[in-house]
Design an enzyme around this catalytic site. Structure first.
Site, PDB file in Angstrom:
ATOM      1  N   GLU A 185       0.809  -1.072  -0.027  1.00  0.00           N
ATOM      2  CA  GLU A 185      -0.121   0.318  -0.189  1.00  0.00           C
ATOM      3  C   GLU A 185       1.071   0.772  -0.028  1.00  0.00           C
ATOM      4  O   GLU A 185       2.260   1.099   0.699  1.00  0.00           O
ATOM      5  CB  GLU A 185      -1.118  -0.107   0.906  1.00  0.00           C
ATOM      6  CG  GLU A 185      -0.114   0.250   2.499  1.00  0.00           C
ATOM      7  CD  GLU A 185      -0.686  -0.231   3.645  1.00  0.00           C
ATOM      8  OE1 GLU A 185      -2.494  -0.455   3.851  1.00  0.00           O
ATOM      9  OE2 GLU A 185      -0.739   0.308   4.456  1.00  0.00           O
ATOM     10  N   HIS A 220       7.040   0.854  12.721  1.00  0.00           N
ATOM     11  CA  HIS A 220       5.756   0.538  12.207  1.00  0.00           C
ATOM     12  C   HIS A 220       5.231  -0.425  13.919  1.00  0.00           C
ATOM     13  O   HIS A 220       3.622  -1.127  13.587  1.00  0.00           O
ATOM     14  CB  HIS A 220       5.533  -0.273  11.778  1.00  0.00           C
ATOM     15  CG  HIS A 220       5.735  -0.227  10.635  1.00  0.00           C
ATOM     16  ND1 HIS A 220       6.728   1.666   9.651  1.00  0.00           N
ATOM     17  CD2 HIS A 220       7.330  -0.953   9.604  1.00  0.00           C
ATOM     18  CE1 HIS A 220       6.907   1.744   8.864  1.00  0.00           C
ATOM     19  NE2 HIS A 220       7.934   0.078   9.025  1.00  0.00           N
ATOM     20  N   GLU A 260      -8.733   1.943  12.424  1.00  0.00           N
ATOM     21  CA  GLU A 260      -7.431   2.428  12.648  1.00  0.00           C
ATOM     22  C   GLU A 260      -7.113   3.201  10.807  1.00  0.00           C
ATOM     23  O   GLU A 260      -7.572   2.385  10.186  1.00  0.00           O
ATOM     24  CB  GLU A 260      -5.801   1.976  12.704  1.00  0.00           C
ATOM     25  CG  GLU A 260      -6.505   0.653  13.841  1.00  0.00           C
ATOM     26  CD  GLU A 260      -4.499   0.292  13.636  1.00  0.00           C
ATOM     27  OE1 GLU A 260      -4.445  -0.258  13.986  1.00  0.00           O
ATOM     28  OE2 GLU A 260      -4.685  -0.384  15.124  1.00  0.00           O
ATOM     29  N   GLU A 272      -6.889  -0.584   8.847  1.00  0.00           N
ATOM     30  CA  GLU A 272      -7.626  -1.456   9.313  1.00  0.00           C
ATOM     31  C   GLU A 272      -8.253  -2.003  10.111  1.00  0.00           C
ATOM     32  O   GLU A 272      -8.913  -0.791  10.923  1.00  0.00           O
ATOM     33  CB  GLU A 272      -6.215  -2.366   8.908  1.00  0.00           C
ATOM     34  CG  GLU A 272      -5.855  -2.321  10.538  1.00  0.00           C
ATOM     35  CD  GLU A 272      -4.438  -3.266  10.393  1.00  0.00           C
ATOM     36  OE1 GLU A 272      -4.513  -4.014  11.336  1.00  0.00           O
ATOM     37  OE2 GLU A 272      -2.957  -2.249  11.499  1.00  0.00           O
ATOM     38  N   ASN A 274      -9.112  -3.542  13.792  1.00  0.00           N
ATOM     39  CA  ASN A 274      -7.973  -5.057  14.849  1.00  0.00           C
ATOM     40  C   ASN A 274      -9.637  -5.325  15.212  1.00  0.00           C
ATOM     41  O   ASN A 274     -10.125  -4.760  15.984  1.00  0.00           O
ATOM     42  CB  ASN A 274      -7.341  -4.216  15.024  1.00  0.00           C
ATOM     43  CG  ASN A 274      -5.929  -3.844  14.229  1.00  0.00           C
ATOM     44  OD1 ASN A 274      -5.650  -4.648  14.109  1.00  0.00           O
ATOM     45  ND2 ASN A 274      -5.594  -2.924  14.789  1.00  0.00           N
ATOM     46  N   ARG A 276     -10.393  -6.742  18.037  1.00  0.00           N
ATOM     47  CA  ARG A 276      -9.764  -7.932  19.582  1.00  0.00           C
ATOM     48  C   ARG A 276      -9.214  -6.252  19.794  1.00  0.00           C
ATOM     49  O   ARG A 276      -9.883  -4.904  19.595  1.00  0.00           O
ATOM     50  CB  ARG A 276      -8.126  -8.407  19.597  1.00  0.00           C
ATOM     51  CG  ARG A 276      -7.501  -7.670  18.101  1.00  0.00           C
ATOM     52  CD  ARG A 276      -5.894  -8.183  18.199  1.00  0.00           C
ATOM     53  NE  ARG A 276      -4.941  -7.403  16.891  1.00  0.00           N
ATOM     54  CZ  ARG A 276      -4.056  -6.562  16.952  1.00  0.00           C
ATOM     55  NH1 ARG A 276      -4.796  -6.310  18.207  1.00  0.00           N
ATOM     56  NH2 ARG A 276      -3.538  -6.046  16.648  1.00  0.00           N
TER      57      ARG A 276
END
Length: 626
Positions: A185, A220, A260, A272, A274, A276
């Site tokens: 990306e 990251h 995010e 993305e 997540n 969780r």
């Protein structure tokens, strides 16, 4: 109602979940690998189940073994923690098929969002085609489709770097998550990493619990996080909330999750979702006065959320304390953690005093969280707590955290994801206390005097002489340099040039420097000495001669496993400066060892699969230049 819960994870998150379970009256079951036997999370749980082996792939990633462990221990529910199996739909199904309660979203929601490529497609975003990249597409980010935590990520700025980045990212992702899929990306250089915490029940209610800023990252992986994200325009914040709710409703989400984004030039770019709990969830808990783990459990039990979430109050900041050396490329560190204490703030720790930090898992020791009415107060409180913290053992990033929290770009909320790219060199410059060696020497001298006096072997004056004599000298290694401290025993006690010794005891020294009394807390573990927060190594009076390594020697920067040697590399091979030679894996990250110069590889004593200690000889490249 859930009565016994197994956590399918380890370390800090397992300890944190067990704490909530204790508050709710739920019995707990821990898992542990052979490497984790006796780890903190196994000690705080009511019971534990061994998973034979050490590597994550053969223990904490084995969903079949974990389900069997839950059944054998009498658990009726499984919480996946974060990472590892928390975003594995097959594991969620296996838990449900075994008749256990799954503390997390439905498998179908995990399946839709766990793969970052599928999540982007769901949000109408197409990844780049790696095969068709051109110079105009650069820089790009190679990213693992599964998992998180910075593993399987590589920035590519030149096209010739792409094949190697893809290969390394795939290997890292496969090792950490059991899935080697990666995608490409665009890489946004100066963006802010902003995320939205969501909580959704089984009755159709979706909460957005504010924003978090996680822009300070190394490799990251997030280092400092805060809530709410400072300085976001109200319209942009509402847009982030709307996109987060859209993502949740698109997959009929249930439980806690995080959406995010990268924010740059007033625009939000979806990264993305997540599916969780996130490492940084405590800052949201602090601001909203919630226990997100308790809410996860209640949702799994079928309880409905109120229509509206609680009101946010104040500001919270979290810092991740890692066993790593920021000045050496954030190389993971191992060894005994003798002492860990951070006063005045919430501390979610995965290690306790005396625990061993090994090579198998993530090097995060703990998370420190401060909450206050304003951002400035929260940042000041966290920086002060970390500055006073006792962290005795492997090298950590504690000093980097303190300096980062006090950096003008951070205090004025002008940070972005390139913060450490710009400032790491200055943030990691050594700044040892020049009086630390003297304080250590005086504490040692007072201890020896006291011990001798107690045993009746020497007078209370220790090394005092009736005539003037040379001072006593002790040698230390401080910030990589050898230094000396000198003092004298006199009729009135210990003295030193340039200062007045107000007090000298084995654990406390007080010196008057330029009219100001300074206190030095002393802790000793063998030849390791900690003076306040300054680490020193006591050196012997007559050191043994150390073998010198040949010029061009490449030494292991940390303990780890050799996972790859460049194809065709043998002794006698001609190599070029910067050429990849050996890949070393430690704490789930791969570290590339390259040729330091053009030359000939004269020694290659390691092979794939071999475990090496820090400082071990990996190879020798002899410079061909005259």
């Amino acid at each position: 109602m859930i009565s016994t819960l197994l956590v399918a994870n380890r370390g800090e998150i397992a300890c944190r979940i067990f704490r909530t379970c204790a508050d709710l009256g739920i019995r707990t079951v821990a898992l542990h690998s052979d490497a984790d036997e006796g780890a903190l999370h196994t000690c705080v749980a009511d019971t534990a189940v061994r998973l034979p082996g050490a590597a994550p792939a053969e223990t904490y990633l084995r969903g079949d073994l974990i389900v069997k462990a839950a059944l054998a221990a009498g658990a009726d529910a499984v919480h996946p923690g974060y990472g590892f199996l928390s975003e594995n739909a097959d594991f969620a199904r296996a838990v449900l098929d075994a008749g256990l309660v799954w503390i997390g979203p439905p498998p179908e929601a995990i399946e839709a969002m766990a793969s970052k490529t599928r999540a982007k497609e769901l949000m109408g975003i197409a990844p780049l085609d790696a095969a068709g990249l051109t110079k105009t597409d650069l820089p790009v980010l190679v990213k693992a489709a599964a998992g998180g935590g910075g593993r399987g990520m590589r920035v590519v700025r030149h096209l010739d770097e792409l094949p190697g980045a893809l290969e390394t990212a795939r290997a890292e992702a496969a090792s950490a998550f059991g899935d080697g899929e990666v995608f490409v990306e665009p890489y946004i250089e100066r963006g802010r990493h902003v995320e939205v915490q969501i909580l959704a029940d089984t009755h159709g209610t979706v909460w957005t619990l504010g924003t978090r800023d996680c822009s300070l990252q190394r490799r990251h992986q997030k280092v400092i996080e805060e809530a709410p994200a400072p300085g976001l325009p109200a319209a942009l914040t509402e847009k982030l909330y709307a996109m987060a709710v859209r993502a949740a409703r698109a997959v009929s989400y249930e439980g806690a999750g995080t959406v995010e984004f990268l924010v740059a030039d007033g625009r939000a770019h979806f990264l993305e979702m997540n599916t969780r709990l996130q490492v940084e969830h405590p800052v949201t808990e602090a601001v909203f006065g919630l226990d997100l783990v308790a809410e996860q459990i209640r949702i799994a039990e079928g309880h409905a959320l109120p229509l509206d979430p609680p009101t946010a109050r104040g500001h919270a900041v979290e810092a991740r304390l890692y066993a790593e050396d920021p000045a050496r490329g954030f190389a993971p560190q191992t060894g005994t953690l003798h002492r860990l204490a951070v006063p005045g703030v919430r501390l979610d720790a995965g290690y306790g005093d005396g625990d061993t930090v090994g090579v198998h898992y993530d090097p995060m020791l703990a998370k420190a969280v401060a909450h206050a009415p304003t951002r400035a107060e929260a940042v000041r409180a966290l920086a002060g707590a970390l500055e006073r913290a006792a962290v005795h053992g492997p090298v950590t990033n504690r000093d980097l955290l303190v300096r980062s929290l006090r950096h003008p770009e951070f205090t004025t909320a002008r940070m972005d994801t390139g913060f450490y790219d710009r400032h790491l060199t200055t943030l990691t410059e050594p700044a040892p206390d020049p009086y630390a060696p003297l304080a250590a020497a005086l504490a040692d001298a007072s201890d020896r005097t006291r011990s001798d006096s107690d045993s009746g072997t020497r007078s209370r004056f220790g090394g005092w002489r009736n005539v003037p004599s040379a001072p006593q000298v002790k040698r230390y290694e401080l910030a990589g340099e050898e230094t000396e401290a000198s003092y004298r025993h006199t009729r009135t006690g210990l003295t030193a040039d340039g200062v007045r010794v107000v007090r000298a005891e084995p654990t406390l020294v007080v010196l008057e420097v330029d009219g100001v009394e300074r206190k030095f807390a002393i802790a000793r573990y063998g030849d390791q000495v900690y003076v306040n927060t300054t680490p020193l190594t006591a050196l012997p009076r007559f050191p043994d001669p150390r073998p010198d390594h040949a010029p061009g020697s490449l030494l292991a920067p940390m303990p780890g496993t050799v996972v790859r040697v460049a194809e065709g590399l043998t002794e006698g091979t001609e190599v070029q400066a910067g050429q990849p030679l050996i890949w070393l894996e430690a704490m789930k990250m791969q570290h590339l060892i390259t040729a330091p110069t053009d030359g000939t590889l004269t020694t290659l004593p390691v092979a794939v699969g071999q475990q090496v200690e820090m400082g071990a000889l990996l190879a020798v490249v002899e410079n061909n230049r005259p």
